[in-house]
Design an enzyme around this catalytic site. Structure first.
Site, PDB file in Angstrom:
ATOM      1  N   HIS A 125       6.890   9.994  12.701  1.00 21.11           N
ATOM      2  CA  HIS A 125       6.799   8.987  13.757  1.00 21.11           C
ATOM      3  C   HIS A 125       8.200   8.494  14.072  1.00 21.11           C
ATOM      4  O   HIS A 125       8.888   7.967  13.202  1.00 21.11           O
ATOM      5  CB  HIS A 125       5.919   7.807  13.309  1.00 21.11           C
ATOM      6  CG  HIS A 125       4.453   8.110  13.394  1.00 21.11           C
ATOM      7  ND1 HIS A 125       3.484   7.156  13.248  1.00 21.11           N
ATOM      8  CD2 HIS A 125       3.802   9.272  13.634  1.00 21.11           C
ATOM      9  CE1 HIS A 125       2.284   7.720  13.382  1.00 21.11           C
ATOM     10  NE2 HIS A 125       2.462   8.998  13.608  1.00 21.11           N
ATOM     11  N   TYR A 165       1.310  -2.067  17.362  1.00 22.44           N
ATOM     12  CA  TYR A 165       1.237  -3.434  16.830  1.00 22.44           C
ATOM     13  C   TYR A 165       0.871  -4.325  18.009  1.00 22.44           C
ATOM     14  O   TYR A 165       1.708  -4.558  18.888  1.00 22.44           O
ATOM     15  CB  TYR A 165       2.585  -3.849  16.227  1.00 22.44           C
ATOM     16  CG  TYR A 165       2.839  -3.199  14.880  1.00 22.44           C
ATOM     17  CD1 TYR A 165       3.245  -1.877  14.777  1.00 22.44           C
ATOM     18  CD2 TYR A 165       2.656  -3.926  13.708  1.00 22.44           C
ATOM     19  CE1 TYR A 165       3.463  -1.290  13.535  1.00 22.44           C
ATOM     20  CE2 TYR A 165       2.865  -3.349  12.458  1.00 22.44           C
ATOM     21  CZ  TYR A 165       3.269  -2.031  12.384  1.00 22.44           C
ATOM     22  OH  TYR A 165       3.481  -1.458  11.152  1.00 22.44           O
ATOM     23  N   PRO A 184       1.086  -6.594   4.580  1.00 27.84           N
ATOM     24  CA  PRO A 184       1.254  -5.186   4.964  1.00 27.84           C
ATOM     25  C   PRO A 184       1.856  -4.944   6.348  1.00 27.84           C
ATOM     26  O   PRO A 184       2.109  -3.791   6.710  1.00 27.84           O
ATOM     27  CB  PRO A 184      -0.183  -4.641   4.903  1.00 27.84           C
ATOM     28  CG  PRO A 184      -1.052  -5.820   5.079  1.00 27.84           C
ATOM     29  CD  PRO A 184      -0.322  -6.996   4.516  1.00 27.84           C
ATOM     30  N   LYS A 215       5.817  -2.109   3.912  1.00 25.67           N
ATOM     31  CA  LYS A 215       6.891  -2.050   2.920  1.00 25.67           C
ATOM     32  C   LYS A 215       6.424  -1.880   1.466  1.00 25.67           C
ATOM     33  O   LYS A 215       7.222  -1.473   0.604  1.00 25.67           O
ATOM     34  CB  LYS A 215       7.753  -3.335   3.002  1.00 25.67           C
ATOM     35  CG  LYS A 215       8.672  -3.368   4.187  1.00 25.67           C
ATOM     36  CD  LYS A 215       9.910  -2.516   3.957  1.00 25.67           C
ATOM     37  CE  LYS A 215      10.689  -2.225   5.198  1.00 25.67           C
ATOM     38  NZ  LYS A 215      10.345  -0.979   5.882  1.00 25.67           N
ATOM     39  N   TYR A 230      12.387  -1.353   9.620  1.00 30.32           N
ATOM     40  CA  TYR A 230      11.114  -0.610   9.512  1.00 30.32           C
ATOM     41  C   TYR A 230      11.335   0.748   8.859  1.00 30.32           C
ATOM     42  O   TYR A 230      10.525   1.214   8.049  1.00 30.32           O
ATOM     43  CB  TYR A 230      10.495  -0.439  10.911  1.00 30.32           C
ATOM     44  CG  TYR A 230       9.017  -0.118  10.879  1.00 30.32           C
ATOM     45  CD1 TYR A 230       8.059  -1.119  11.049  1.00 30.32           C
ATOM     46  CD2 TYR A 230       8.570   1.184  10.674  1.00 30.32           C
ATOM     47  CE1 TYR A 230       6.711  -0.828  11.005  1.00 30.32           C
ATOM     48  CE2 TYR A 230       7.215   1.482  10.623  1.00 30.32           C
ATOM     49  CZ  TYR A 230       6.293   0.468  10.797  1.00 30.32           C
ATOM     50  OH  TYR A 230       4.953   0.761  10.743  1.00 30.32           O
TER      51      TYR A 230
HETATM   52  C1  LIG Z   1      -5.097  -1.950   2.428  1.00 28.81           C
HETATM   53  C2  LIG Z   1      -3.653  -1.815   2.053  1.00 28.81           C
HETATM   54  C3  LIG Z   1      -2.778  -1.291   2.989  1.00 28.81           C
HETATM   55  C4  LIG Z   1      -1.448  -1.123   2.650  1.00 28.81           C
HETATM   56  N1  LIG Z   1      -0.603  -0.583   3.589  1.00 28.81           N
HETATM   57  C5  LIG Z   1       0.680  -0.327   3.233  1.00 28.81           C
HETATM   58  C6  LIG Z   1       1.563   0.374   4.131  1.00 28.81           C
HETATM   59  O1  LIG Z   1       1.211   0.736   5.258  1.00 28.81           O
HETATM   60  N2  LIG Z   1       2.820   0.661   3.713  1.00 28.81           N
HETATM   61  C7  LIG Z   1       3.259   0.298   2.455  1.00 28.81           C
HETATM   62  O2  LIG Z   1       4.415   0.618   2.109  1.00 28.81           O
HETATM   63  N3  LIG Z   1       2.449  -0.381   1.588  1.00 28.81           N
HETATM   64  C8  LIG Z   1       1.175  -0.684   1.942  1.00 28.81           C
HETATM   65  N4  LIG Z   1       0.331  -1.301   1.055  1.00 28.81           N
HETATM   66  C9  LIG Z   1       0.835  -1.691  -0.248  1.00 28.81           C
HETATM   67  C10 LIG Z   1       0.847  -0.538  -1.236  1.00 28.81           C
HETATM   68  O3  LIG Z   1      -0.421   0.053  -1.314  1.00 28.81           O
HETATM   69  C11 LIG Z   1       1.286  -1.064  -2.616  1.00 28.81           C
HETATM   70  O4  LIG Z   1       2.470  -1.805  -2.451  1.00 28.81           O
HETATM   71  C12 LIG Z   1       1.502   0.074  -3.612  1.00 28.81           C
HETATM   72  O5  LIG Z   1       0.264   0.598  -4.044  1.00 28.81           O
HETATM   73  C13 LIG Z   1       2.297  -0.417  -4.840  1.00 28.81           C
HETATM   74  O6  LIG Z   1       2.337   0.590  -5.816  1.00 28.81           O
HETATM   75  P1  LIG Z   1       2.333   0.176  -7.346  1.00 28.81           P
HETATM   76  O7  LIG Z   1       2.393   1.461  -8.106  1.00 28.81           O
HETATM   77  O8  LIG Z   1       3.356  -0.850  -7.589  1.00 28.81           O
HETATM   78  O9  LIG Z   1       0.939  -0.553  -7.595  1.00 28.81           O
HETATM   79  P2  LIG Z   1      -0.540   0.028  -7.525  1.00 28.81           P
HETATM   80  O10 LIG Z   1      -0.661   1.105  -6.530  1.00 28.81           O
HETATM   81  O11 LIG Z   1      -1.430  -1.160  -7.391  1.00 28.81           O
HETATM   82  O12 LIG Z   1      -0.739   0.695  -8.952  1.00 28.81           O
HETATM   83  C14 LIG Z   1      -0.884  -0.093 -10.134  1.00 28.81           C
HETATM   84  C15 LIG Z   1      -1.800   0.660 -11.092  1.00 28.81           C
HETATM   85  O13 LIG Z   1      -1.893  -0.113 -12.293  1.00 28.81           O
HETATM   86  C16 LIG Z   1      -3.212  -0.048 -12.779  1.00 28.81           C
HETATM   87  N5  LIG Z   1      -3.421  -1.216 -13.642  1.00 28.81           N
HETATM   88  C17 LIG Z   1      -3.621  -2.508 -13.288  1.00 28.81           C
HETATM   89  N6  LIG Z   1      -3.728  -3.285 -14.373  1.00 28.81           N
HETATM   90  C18 LIG Z   1      -3.588  -2.480 -15.451  1.00 28.81           C
HETATM   91  C19 LIG Z   1      -3.604  -2.695 -16.855  1.00 28.81           C
HETATM   92  N7  LIG Z   1      -3.780  -3.916 -17.384  1.00 28.81           N
HETATM   93  N8  LIG Z   1      -3.456  -1.631 -17.678  1.00 28.81           N
HETATM   94  C20 LIG Z   1      -3.264  -0.372 -17.169  1.00 28.81           C
HETATM   95  N9  LIG Z   1      -3.242  -0.107 -15.833  1.00 28.81           N
HETATM   96  C21 LIG Z   1      -3.394  -1.155 -14.998  1.00 28.81           C
HETATM   97  C22 LIG Z   1      -4.083  -0.019 -11.538  1.00 28.81           C
HETATM   98  O14 LIG Z   1      -5.318   0.607 -11.799  1.00 28.81           O
HETATM   99  C23 LIG Z   1      -3.235   0.798 -10.569  1.00 28.81           C
HETATM  100  O15 LIG Z   1      -3.590   2.162 -10.526  1.00 28.81           O
HETATM  101  C24 LIG Z   1      -0.990  -1.511   1.362  1.00 28.81           C
HETATM  102  C25 LIG Z   1      -1.875  -2.065   0.431  1.00 28.81           C
HETATM  103  C26 LIG Z   1      -3.195  -2.219   0.763  1.00 28.81           C
HETATM  104  C27 LIG Z   1      -4.132  -2.816  -0.265  1.00 28.81           C
END
Ligand SMILES: Cc1cc2nc3c(=O)[nH]c(=O)nc-3n(C[C@H](O)[C@H](O)[C@H](O)COP(=O)(O)OP(=O)(O)OC[C@H]3O[C@@H](n4cnc5c(N)ncnc54)[C@H](O)[C@@H]3O)c2cc1C
Length: 397
Positions: free
Chosen positions: A79, A207, A298, A302, A390
């Site tokens: 994009h 948007y 969201p 980011k 962005y």
């Molecule tokens: C609907 C939605 C839309 C989004 N859209 C965007 C977007 O367009 N662009 C963007 O950049 N971001 C977006 N985000 C945000 C993005 O999804 C998160 O920032 C991203 O998943 C962060 O990755 P992470 O690995 O830090 O956390 P997570 O993906 O949350 O992974 C954490 C993992 O830890 C595990 N966990 C939790 N507690 C424990 C525990 N006590 N013991 C062991 N494991 C545990 C969970 O099961 C999970 O699998 C969106 C989020 C949502 C909910």
């Protein structure tokens, strides 16, 4: 009689095997550092959770250059801009023309599959579906305890522990109050998100600001689309029939001249909005990464990108920490990562407040907001800031 835990050692224990945890485990393995990553959820459950969709150029490069994904280019969609719609029409922000960068539409579910496959291929130690997780000894000898998917208890001693356990992080809560600062903001709205089996309604994200509230028209594939509209935080997604959802979306985008292609709605969720940062992102021999340390609304796309940016820096600093056996590199990680985190916090807050309708908005607020949107889209300087943030500040360290 309680069963004694199976005891083992690793250099880095990682709580959470989402994008941050798995990418870190992969990057550490590339420099010869072993790790054990655990996750409460099964691999299938994570694979089926729809979340982010937009990758910055640096995130794409990280996946490709480190050998995680060769299909992000093939299966994703480049994009080169987004559309800001308000006041009866659309205004394109041309990323390529303004900052020479693009984003890639590639769902988080695929990022996760690529990472999990790559860890499996390389023999990485990742345990999904664990229970009874606890961590201990953060300032002395860290230990990670859990019960694996077969019911066997484990105790893993580690030189360093990483909390990559998402926005409800248990690791984050282990940092004593006196050793941390928390910054928090809630918003008086949420997003009603749907997945629909329909062709794309537009080639790039729209948007959409409208008198009825914000809407985001996003895509996934040629046959599956992601759309959101601003709603009350306590909205019950289950009470909305498909027709009502389409009416709401069509009326919001229709105000700016768009018509959406409709299809069956296969998923509906309400996504609350929060901004959150915990500083510093380390304590003793524990570090936090990704959503465990910070959450953004969201609107700026980011969250996933920040999680990947964190662990790119963290892998470098952990390599120094493992070599030297001390914790100074963890403080350096926190300082380096927080620079980007606060830029992303500002950008996400700015996009959110510029585009959403505040429940108590006065006529002045509404007209000022339209003035702000016109200032951004009508000025090369304004558009360039949006494009630069962005796409993830291309070219910055
Ligand atoms: C609907 C939605 C839309 C989004 N859209 C965007 C977007 O367009 N662009 C963007 O950049 N971001 C977006 N985000 C945000 C993005 O999804 C998160 O920032 C991203 O998943 C962060 O990755 P992470 O690995 O830090 O956390 P997570 O993906 O949350 O992974 C954490 C993992 O830890 C595990 N966990 C939790 N507690 C424990 C525990 N006590 N013991 C062991 N494991 C545990 C969970 O099961 C999970 O699998 C969106 C989020 C949502 C909910």
């Amino acid at each position: 009689m309680p069963v004694s835990p199976l005891r083992s050692r690793t250099q880095v224990g990682i709580v959470g095997a989402g994008p941050a945890g798995l990418m870190l485990s992969h990057l550490l393995a590339r420099v010869g550092i072993d790790s054990v990553a655990i996750d409460l959820r099964s691999r299938r459950e994570i694979e089926e959770t729809h979340r982010a969709g937009i990758l910055e150029q640096d995130s794409v490069d990280l996946l490709v250059d480190t050998g995680v994904s060769d299909r992000v280019h093939r299966d994703g969609y480049r994009h080169d801009g987004i559309e800001l719609a308000f006041g009866g029409g659309g205004h394109r922000i041309d990323f390529r023309g303004l900052v020479g960068a693009s984003t890639q539409l590639y769902p988080q579910t695929d990022v996760f599959i690529d990472l999990a496959d790559s860890r499996e291929r390389d023999g990485g130690d990742v345990r999904f579906g664990v229970t009874d997780v606890s961590v201990d000894g953060l300032t002395t000898t860290p230990v990670m305890r859990f019960t694996d998917a077969t019911g066997a208890p484990h105790e893993v001693r580690a030189d360093f522990l990483v909390g990559a356990d998402g926005s409800r992080s248990v690791c984050r809560r282990m940092v004593p109050e006196a050793s941390r600062r928390q910054y928090f903001r809630e918003y008086p709205f949420a997003w009603f998100g749907i997945l629909t089996e329909a062709p794309p309604s537009a080639p790039e994200l729209i948007y959409n600001h409208s008198p009825r509230g914000f809407a985001l028209i996003s895509q996934r594939t040629e046959t599956l689309q992601r759309m959101y509209f601003q709603c009350e935080p306590e909205e019950d997604a289950g009470t909305w029939a498909d027709d009502r959802i389409w009416e709401e979306l069509q009326s919001r985008v229709g105000a700016n001249g768009y018509v959406l292609k409709e299809g069956p709605i296969t998923s509906r969720t309400v996504l609350p909005f929060r901004s959150f940062v915990q500083e510093p992102m380390h304590h003793g021999r524990l570090v936090l990464a990704g959503d465990a340390a910070h959450t953004v609304p969201p609107t700026g796309a980011k969250g996933l990108n920040l999680a990947l940016a964190d662990v790119r820096v963290l892998a470098e600093e952990l390599e120094r920490a493992v070599a030297g056996g001390d914790t100074e590199p963890l403080a350096s990680y926190s300082t380096r990562a927080l620079g980007r985190v606060w830029k992303a916090q500002h950008f996400s807050y700015w996009m959110t407040t510029m585009l959403h309708t505040l429940p108590d908005a006065t006529p002045f607020d509404v007209r000022r907001q339209e003035g702000e949107l016109a200032s951004v889209t009508g000025s090369t300087a304004g558009s360039t800031y949006l494009a630069e943030a962005y796409t993830g500040w291309p070219g910055s360290p």
